[in-house]
Write an enzyme that holds these catalytic residues in place. Structure first.
Site: not given
Ligand SMILES: *Cc1c(COP(=O)(O)O)cnc(C)c1O
Length: 459
Positions: A74, A126-127, A217, A260, A384, A451
């Protein structure tokens, strides 16, 4: 071999996943049942899945071996300490707070730094990033260069910040009302476009003059660094790993989606340089994610992410990865398909406005194109455009983005170059029959990030 040519995959395949081939009749039924939203399809009914490059990468044998070294204690898991040392070594940030994925980190940073009524400038939104800024009471301000909004304009660093836009915002609302500038490497919504180091240095200078932080980011920082190495004067001899360090050093902290660059199926972290902020973050992470030495991840997942980060800056890997994406872009261009130029790092973005000029934006052209690609060849891509842009939080009106794009995102190390070729042929065939594609109407609209779950009917 020419340096710009696509090279063969720098790996061989040990384990395979079977793909199901479906008939057009079956696909028409599946997409109808899915409410004309590819997010509602079963992945088994998809042939080539280009929905996203997020969490869809193939892990290496080293990462899988690492999974067996998971320490599921843990508190104080050895895998956390490994991850922490890798983040320090490869990215240079002092403190690491693991989170279940990128948005977990976005939630925590937004909650700590954003006060209601403040503004968060960024090189495009970004969303999930913007959603957390707004939930914390902030307002996003787009400071990306205008070129980023022109899909057919080829410009090497479309992720760059327009410094004048940032200066104007500071003059208008005051530096005290800007908790941080959000800098994405690369800019997902602009088509996977990189920011140059020259531009980032200028952003750093300007923000430093006003005492404003930069939060990075960094989901695709290695891909951004590769583009700098290839296209920014003065960097061709620098290893991608060194460029990654240089980018991170110009920022005060970062949110990372490990799904990513870092080649894992789940995971992320918040990285910070400031001790007081770190202490606040580990206090919040306990509430929302988990203890600060696992933050919503299993030990084995932290191990796989630590190893994935080291692989992400490997020159052979990153070059083959991006060349495969560029190969898809070139094939589509040769077939006449309108795409965003230059081709970004994680996928090819089709310009749905130019593809379907007979559809108005309220007929959801990009959404309609995702449906056509699926019906034609079982390709899953992502809208998009206006569906993703959502509604203005104050007026409740649709936000009309300047671009209607369909993203074909390429998972890392998953598809062969022959798959990519086939995908291009399918998309070209759809283009040749584009006049038969009709628009859609939205018949169900969820409140947040619509979306993902919206449902449509053909017009
Ligand atoms: C994917 C992504 C996020 C969010 O990350 P998650 O792992 O999907 O929560 C934030 N900013 C960018 C540019 C992304 O591509």
């Amino acid at each position: 071999m020419d340096d710009n040519e696509m090279t063969a995959e720098p790996y061989k395949i040990k384990m395979i996943e079977h793909l199901k081939v479906t008939s057009r009749e079956e696909r028409e039924q599946f997409i109808r049942e899915a409410g004309y939203n590819v997010f509602n399809l079963r992945s088994d009914d998809v042939y080539l899945d280009f929905l996203t490059d997020s969490g869809t990468s193939a892990m290496s044998e080293q990462q899988w071996a690492g999974m067996m070294l998971g320490d599921e204690s843990y508190a104080g898991s050895r895998n956390f300490y490994h991850l922490e040392s890798v983040v320090k070594e490869y990215y240079g940030y002092n403190y690491v707070v693991p989170t279940h994925q990128g948005r977990g980190a976005e939630h925590i940073i937004a909650r700590m730094l954003i006060r209601p009524g403040t503004y968060i400038p960024g090189n495009m939104y970004f969303t999930t990033t913007r959603a957390h800024q707004e939930l914390a009471g902030g307002t996003f301000a787009d400071i990306i260069i205008d070129e980023a909004h022109q899909p057919s304009l080829s410009y090497p660093f479309k992720g760059n910040v327009d410094l004048q836009k940032l200066r104007d915002l500071i003059a208008r609302v005051g530096a005290a009302n800007i908790p941080y500038v959000s800098i994405a490497t690369t800019v997902n919504m602009a088509g996977g476009q990189p920011i140059s180091l020259g531009n980032l240095k200028q952003v750093r200078e300007l923000t430093q003059q006003h005492g404003i932080k930069i939060i990075h980011d960094m989901a695709r920082v290695a891909e951004n660094a590769y583009m700098i190495q290839q296209y920014e004067p003065g960097y061709s001899d620098k290893p991608v790993a060194a460029i990654v360090r240089e980018i991170c050093a110009l920022t005060d902290g970062a949110t990372m989606s490990g799904k990513k660059d870092a080649l894992v199926n789940i995971g992320g972290f918040l990285a910070l340089n400031d001790l007081a902020l770190y202490e606040e973050a580990i206090n919040l992470v306990v509430l929302y994610e988990g203890l600060h030495t696992y933050g919503g991840m299993a030990g084995r997942d932290m191990e796989a992410m630590a190893i994935g980060i080291t692989e992400s800056v490997n020159e052979k890997h990153i070059s083959a990865r991006i060349k495969q994406v560029q190969y898809l872009g070139k094939k589509l261009l040769d077939g006449g398909v309108p795409i965003v130029l230059p081709v970004g790092t994680h996928g090819v973005y089709i310009d749905a406005t130019a593809f379907l000029p007979h559809l108005s934006q309220l007929e959801f052209p990009a959404q309609a194109l995702t449906i056509a690609l699926y019906k034609e060849g079982g390709i899953r891509s992502m809208e998009r455009g206006i569906v993703s842009a959502g509604r203005d939080q104050n007026t409740g009106e649709h936000i009309f983005p300047k671009m209607e794009l369909v993203r074909m995102a390429i998972p890392r190390r998953v598809y062969t170059n022959l798959h990519i070729s086939l995908a291009a042929e399918i998309a070209i065939k759809v283009y040749e029959n584009r006049n038969n594609i009709s628009g859609l109407k939205m018949v169900y609209e969820p409140k947040y990030l619509r979306f993902f779950q919206a449902r449509f009917e053909p017009l």
